[in-house]
Scaffold this motif. Structure first.
Motif, PDB file in Angstrom:
ATOM      1  N   HIS A 105       0.853  -1.195   0.000  1.00 14.93           N
ATOM      2  CA  HIS A 105       0.000   0.000   0.000  1.00 14.93           C
ATOM      3  C   HIS A 105       0.890   1.246   0.000  1.00 14.93           C
ATOM      4  CE1 HIS A 105      -2.965   2.981   0.991  1.00 14.93           C
ATOM      5  NE2 HIS A 105      -2.328   3.263   2.115  1.00 14.93           N
ATOM      6  N   GLN A 106       1.926   1.240   0.852  1.00 14.52           N
ATOM      7  CA  GLN A 106       2.850   2.386   0.917  1.00 14.52           C
ATOM      8  C   GLN A 106       3.639   2.502  -0.396  1.00 14.52           C
ATOM      9  OE1 GLN A 106       2.272   0.497   3.667  1.00 14.52           O
ATOM     10  NE2 GLN A 106       1.390   2.115   4.925  1.00 14.52           N
ATOM     11  N   LEU A 107       3.999   1.378  -0.957  1.00 14.13           N
ATOM     12  CA  LEU A 107       4.718   1.394  -2.238  1.00 14.13           C
ATOM     13  C   LEU A 107       3.851   2.067  -3.313  1.00 14.13           C
ATOM     14  CD1 LEU A 107       6.947   0.332  -4.242  1.00 14.13           C
ATOM     15  CD2 LEU A 107       5.592  -1.757  -4.428  1.00 14.13           C
ATOM     16  N   ALA A 108       2.575   1.625  -3.384  1.00 17.71           N
ATOM     17  CA  ALA A 108       1.669   2.188  -4.395  1.00 17.71           C
ATOM     18  C   ALA A 108       1.478   3.685  -4.166  1.00 17.71           C
ATOM     19  CB  ALA A 108       0.326   1.463  -4.357  1.00 17.71           C
ATOM     20  N   THR A 109       1.435   4.088  -2.899  1.00 22.93           N
ATOM     21  CA  THR A 109       1.280   5.521  -2.603  1.00 22.93           C
ATOM     22  C   THR A 109       2.474   6.283  -3.162  1.00 22.93           C
ATOM     23  OG1 THR A 109       0.137   4.872  -0.599  1.00 22.93           O
ATOM     24  CG2 THR A 109       0.819   7.161  -0.721  1.00 22.93           C
ATOM     25  N   GLN A 110       3.664   5.728  -2.977  1.00 22.56           N
ATOM     26  CA  GLN A 110       4.860   6.379  -3.526  1.00 22.56           C
ATOM     27  C   GLN A 110       4.812   6.450  -5.045  1.00 22.56           C
ATOM     28  OE1 GLN A 110       8.933   5.860  -2.431  1.00 22.56           O
ATOM     29  NE2 GLN A 110       8.324   4.528  -0.747  1.00 22.56           N
ATOM     30  N   LEU A 111       4.295   5.383  -5.648  1.00 23.64           N
ATOM     31  CA  LEU A 111       4.223   5.338  -7.114  1.00 23.64           C
ATOM     32  C   LEU A 111       3.034   6.142  -7.642  1.00 23.64           C
ATOM     33  CD1 LEU A 111       4.935   1.505  -7.663  1.00 23.64           C
ATOM     34  CD2 LEU A 111       6.554   3.394  -7.874  1.00 23.64           C
ATOM     35  N   ARG A 112       2.209   6.605  -6.729  1.00 17.38           N
ATOM     36  CA  ARG A 112       0.993   7.361  -7.043  1.00 17.38           C
ATOM     37  C   ARG A 112       0.026   6.569  -7.904  1.00 17.38           C
ATOM     38  NH1 ARG A 112       2.145  13.483  -7.515  1.00 17.38           N
ATOM     39  NH2 ARG A 112       3.846  13.691  -6.059  1.00 17.38           N
ATOM     40  N   ILE A 113      -0.094   5.289  -7.571  1.00 18.20           N
ATOM     41  CA  ILE A 113      -1.118   4.480  -8.246  1.00 18.20           C
ATOM     42  C   ILE A 113      -1.961   3.791  -7.173  1.00 18.20           C
ATOM     43  CG2 ILE A 113       0.154   4.052 -10.400  1.00 18.20           C
ATOM     44  CD1 ILE A 113       0.974   1.314  -9.291  1.00 18.20           C
ATOM     45  N   PRO A 114      -3.220   3.474  -7.471  1.00 15.08           N
ATOM     46  CA  PRO A 114      -4.034   2.781  -6.478  1.00 15.08           C
ATOM     47  C   PRO A 114      -3.581   1.346  -6.276  1.00 15.08           C
ATOM     48  CG  PRO A 114      -5.328   3.277  -8.447  1.00 15.08           C
ATOM     49  CD  PRO A 114      -3.946   3.786  -8.700  1.00 15.08           C
ATOM     50  N   ARG A 115      -3.711   0.877  -5.040  1.00 16.94           N
ATOM     51  CA  ARG A 115      -3.408  -0.534  -4.752  1.00 16.94           C
ATOM     52  C   ARG A 115      -4.701  -1.271  -4.429  1.00 16.94           C
ATOM     53  NH1 ARG A 115      -2.755  -3.829   0.542  1.00 16.94           N
ATOM     54  NH2 ARG A 115      -2.104  -5.794  -0.376  1.00 16.94           N
ATOM     55  N   LEU A 116      -4.859  -2.419  -5.036  1.00 20.01           N
ATOM     56  CA  LEU A 116      -6.015  -3.266  -4.750  1.00 20.01           C
ATOM     57  C   LEU A 116      -5.500  -4.487  -4.000  1.00 20.01           C
ATOM     58  CD1 LEU A 116      -6.286  -1.962  -7.845  1.00 20.01           C
ATOM     59  CD2 LEU A 116      -8.517  -3.049  -7.698  1.00 20.01           C
ATOM     60  N   ALA A 117      -6.033  -4.727  -2.800  1.00 21.28           N
ATOM     61  CA  ALA A 117      -5.570  -5.865  -1.992  1.00 21.28           C
ATOM     62  C   ALA A 117      -6.326  -7.112  -2.438  1.00 21.28           C
ATOM     63  CB  ALA A 117      -5.834  -5.593  -0.516  1.00 21.28           C
ATOM     64  N   PHE A 118      -5.591  -8.157  -2.770  1.00 19.92           N
ATOM     65  CA  PHE A 118      -6.228  -9.420  -3.152  1.00 19.92           C
ATOM     66  C   PHE A 118      -6.205 -10.370  -1.966  1.00 19.92           C
ATOM     67  CE2 PHE A 118      -6.073 -13.813  -4.544  1.00 19.92           C
ATOM     68  CZ  PHE A 118      -7.229 -13.876  -5.310  1.00 19.92           C
ATOM     69  N   TYR A 119      -7.386 -10.848  -1.580  1.00 15.56           N
ATOM     70  CA  TYR A 119      -7.492 -11.763  -0.438  1.00 15.56           C
ATOM     71  C   TYR A 119      -7.659 -13.194  -0.943  1.00 15.56           C
ATOM     72  CZ  TYR A 119      -8.078  -7.681   2.520  1.00 15.56           C
ATOM     73  OH  TYR A 119      -7.880  -6.499   3.175  1.00 15.56           O
ATOM     74  N   SER A 120      -6.647 -14.021  -0.666  1.00 14.87           N
ATOM     75  CA  SER A 120      -6.764 -15.436  -1.029  1.00 14.87           C
ATOM     76  C   SER A 120      -7.470 -16.200   0.082  1.00 14.87           C
ATOM     77  CB  SER A 120      -5.376 -16.035  -1.287  1.00 14.87           C
ATOM     78  OG  SER A 120      -4.548 -15.789  -0.165  1.00 14.87           O
ATOM     79  N   SER A 121      -7.838 -15.500   1.156  1.00 10.31           N
ATOM     80  CA  SER A 121      -8.650 -16.089   2.227  1.00 10.31           C
ATOM     81  C   SER A 121     -10.031 -15.448   2.196  1.00 10.31           C
ATOM     82  CB  SER A 121      -8.017 -15.819   3.586  1.00 10.31           C
ATOM     83  OG  SER A 121      -6.854 -16.581   3.735  1.00 10.31           O
ATOM     84  N   GLY A 122     -10.919 -15.960   3.046  1.00  9.29           N
ATOM     85  CA  GLY A 122     -12.301 -15.525   2.986  1.00  9.29           C
ATOM     86  C   GLY A 122     -12.585 -14.189   3.659  1.00  9.29           C
ATOM     87  N   ALA A 123     -13.818 -13.709   3.450  1.00  7.21           N
ATOM     88  CA  ALA A 123     -14.244 -12.427   4.009  1.00  7.21           C
ATOM     89  C   ALA A 123     -14.515 -12.554   5.511  1.00  7.21           C
ATOM     90  CB  ALA A 123     -15.493 -11.941   3.285  1.00  7.21           C
ATOM     91  N   PHE A 124     -15.093 -13.675   5.927  1.00 12.72           N
ATOM     92  CA  PHE A 124     -15.363 -13.857   7.355  1.00 12.72           C
ATOM     93  C   PHE A 124     -14.044 -13.849   8.128  1.00 12.72           C
ATOM     94  CE2 PHE A 124     -15.822 -17.003  10.892  1.00 12.72           C
ATOM     95  CZ  PHE A 124     -16.519 -16.169  11.749  1.00 12.72           C
ATOM     96  N   PHE A 125     -13.078 -14.606   7.615  1.00  9.71           N
ATOM     97  CA  PHE A 125     -11.747 -14.625   8.227  1.00  9.71           C
ATOM     98  C   PHE A 125     -11.189 -13.204   8.337  1.00  9.71           C
ATOM     99  CE2 PHE A 125      -7.269 -14.187   6.952  1.00  9.71           C
ATOM    100  CZ  PHE A 125      -6.656 -14.655   8.106  1.00  9.71           C
ATOM    101  N   THR A 126     -11.354 -12.429   7.269  1.00  5.03           N
ATOM    102  CA  THR A 126     -10.777 -11.086   7.236  1.00  5.03           C
ATOM    103  C   THR A 126     -11.400 -10.187   8.310  1.00  5.03           C
ATOM    104  OG1 THR A 126     -10.320 -11.365   4.911  1.00  5.03           O
ATOM    105  CG2 THR A 126     -10.312  -9.110   5.721  1.00  5.03           C
ATOM    106  N   THR A 127     -12.709 -10.344   8.540  1.00  2.03           N
ATOM    107  CA  THR A 127     -13.346  -9.510   9.574  1.00  2.03           C
ATOM    108  C   THR A 127     -12.728  -9.801  10.941  1.00  2.03           C
ATOM    109  OG1 THR A 127     -15.102 -11.116   9.966  1.00  2.03           O
ATOM    110  CG2 THR A 127     -15.581  -9.406   8.373  1.00  2.03           C
ATOM    111  N   VAL A 128     -12.485 -11.088  11.217  1.00  4.88           N
ATOM    112  CA  VAL A 128     -11.917 -11.462  12.525  1.00  4.88           C
ATOM    113  C   VAL A 128     -10.449 -11.040  12.596  1.00  4.88           C
ATOM    114  CG1 VAL A 128     -11.387 -13.392  14.072  1.00  4.88           C
ATOM    115  CG2 VAL A 128     -13.521 -13.409  12.761  1.00  4.88           C
TER     116      VAL A 128
END
Ligand SMILES: O=c1ccn([C@@H]2O[C@H](COP(=O)(O)OP(=O)(O)O[C@H]3O[C@H](CO)[C@@H](O)[C@H](O)[C@H]3O)[C@@H](O)[C@H]2O)c(=O)[nH]1
Length: 469
Positions: A123-146
């Motif tokens: 995310h910080q790298l993309a900010t430096q490059l001035r491009i948006p970063r999209l996070a790809f989750y190879s795990s589930g959404a429920f897991f991510t909330t916890v």
């Protein structure tokens, strides 16, 4: 080269990389130009993609940064196990200067970065490059909330008893040791740990999130994430993998031929505990006996010990005489098999799985019941979603070191594999949902289209900026 160039950065672990490459294949088919960041030892994993899209997908191969706790030559988590995640995340973060240098000297630099959620520092790298970063989750959404709650509340590491998450849909609760293992390894004030924590926390600041999941399975968690992030850029694009490219299409044909010989539909249990898990001797013996006593047909994929110590201690060792005793009813295979093709075979009706997220997605597509043995990482959380919330799975036991009772194991396998078991019925319903989600007009399919449109739009915006300058 197409105008719209995307940078993709997968995390070098089998369970992470395959799904992101499946998505990359979709993006390339939609006409985007892509560069994938990779290190030399992992380059062969890209071969099927690079040869399918020779004009639109390129690799940016960078040397793996050395690290005192990573053996020389190890560039994939499979070589070090999940305990290697902290050193890997730290080591890979050292690639930033080289990526920036490549980017700034490129004639058509990428307009966005899609990177694995284990690489939150990008995310910080993309900010430096001035491009948006999209996070790809190879795990589930429920897991991510916890997991997100855990990273924001490190005191949970020391919380006694059961830990409740009242703000999360379904108000789940877990034993401390069942929380995400990457979080359990966190040590306050240790610099490597702090980088990992900051990295995970950064995911939420990223411009968008992409999940390998689908609404019918995780609608409430996806809505919760969207509400917490406060923007709508949450794309659920799963189950991915239906279009997986295989470097060796003949691999595992012996197993598929064996399945062709089975007459009864849905009668075979497929046993595979992911790409990494190696069972110790006692667990191998108990599982073998349990399978024998289940009176069920099965295919058991055994991962072989690779270190001298593991070999000497009998890790991954199939008990003597077992294969002969189950001849005709069970097949033991060593090494890597084409899991998606096996699960999709008519003869397979159940999957004894560690509940790794890719395996879960693949089971949903195939409509097979899951017999869960969660062990680590996100697997306890995934099991809760599958067993308690969705009823598509039964928990046969839990814990990485647990040695199951063969009689109990045999009985539960027999029940779950019986014709018309509740898990088998629910799995069929979920298959309909999963298939619909990725079909034309389905929710995940629309999300992929939306994602492509969004990326193309970013490219168009970039072009405007360049032509104004
Ligand atoms: O012989 C094999 C073994 C595995 N696979 C494939 O390998 C992947 C395995 O992924 P997964 O089921 O997610 O297990 P792990 O490799 O253990 O994945 C790690 O990464 C996942 C995604 O973050 C987590 O959900 C898991 O808990 C974590 O252990 C799947 O696509 C399988 O189809 C094969 O094709 N053949």
């Amino acid at each position: 080269m197409s105008e719209v160039h995307i940078l993709v950065f997968p995390y070098p672990a089998q369970g992470h990389i395959l799904a992101l490459l499946d998505l990359t294949h979709h993006l390339a088919l939609s006409g985007l130009t892509i560069t994938i960041i990779i290190t030399p030892q992992n380059l062969p994993i890209l071969n099927p993609l690079l040869s399918t899209h020779p004009n639109t997908i390129k690799s940016l191969t960078l040397p793996f940064p050395s690290h005192p706790n990573i053996p020389p030559g190890a560039e994939n988590i499979r070589e070090v196990g999940n305990s290697g995640n902290y050193p890997f995340i730290n080591a890979l973060s050292k690639l930033q200067p080289q990526i920036i240098q490549w980017f700034t000297s490129h004639h058509n630099p990428p307009v966005a970065l899609i990177s694995d959620f284990f690489l939150g520092w990008t995310h910080q790298l993309a900010t430096q490059l001035r491009i948006p970063r999209l996070a790809f989750y190879s795990s589930g959404a429920f897991f991510t909330t916890v997991a997100t709650r855990c990273w924001h509340n490190p005191h949970l590491l020391h919380a006694p008893g059961i830990i409740n998450f009242p703000e999360i849909p379904g108000t789940p609760s877990f034993k401390r040791e069942h929380l995400p293992s990457v979080f359990l390894r966190y040590r306050e004030s240790d610099p490597e740990s702090e980088l990992v924590r900051d990295s995970f926390i950064s995911n939420a600041s990223s411009w968008a999130s992409i999940f390998n999941t689908f609404r019918a399975l995780e609608g409430p968690s996806l809505d919760h994430i969207r509400a917490e992030l406060g923007h709508p850029r949450v794309f659920s694009v799963g189950p991915l993998g239906s279009n997986r490219l295989d470097s060796d299409p003949n691999r595992g044909s012996e197993v598929l031929r064996w399945l062709d010989g089975v007459k009864e539909e849905g009668s075979v249990l497929y046993v595979c505990l992911g790409s990494q898990k190696l069972l110790k001797r006692e667990q191998m013996e108990a599982l073998a006996l349990g399978l024998e006593r289940s009176n069920t047909r099965f295919i058991w994929v055994v991962k072989k010990a690779t270190t001298k110590q593991h070999v000497e201690e009998g890790y991954g060792l199939v008990p003597n005489g077992f294969s002969d005793r189950v001849l005709g009813r069970g097949l033991v295979v060593q090494g890597w098999v084409p899991q998606v093709a096996i699960l999709g075979h008519n003869a397979v009706g159940g999957f004894l799985s560690h509940c790794g997220w890719n395996s879960v997605m693949e089971a949903m597509v195939a409509g097979v019941a899951i017999l869960g043995w969660p062990m680590e990482a996100d697997q306890f959380l995934n099991a809760r979603l599958l067993v308690e919330d969705q009823g598509v799975a039964v928990r046969i036991c839990e814990g990485a070191d647990y040695v199951p009772n063969p009689d109990d194991l045999g009985r539960v396998v027999n029940e779950a594999m019986s014709v018309g078991s509740s898990q088998k019925r629910k799995a069929k319903v979920m298959r309909e949902e999963a298939t619909e989600a990725v079909s034309e007009g389905g929710d995940s399919c629309k999300n992929v289209d939306e994602l492509v449109k969004t990326l193309v739009h970013l490219g168009a915006k970039e072009k405007q900026v360049v032509s104004k300058a």
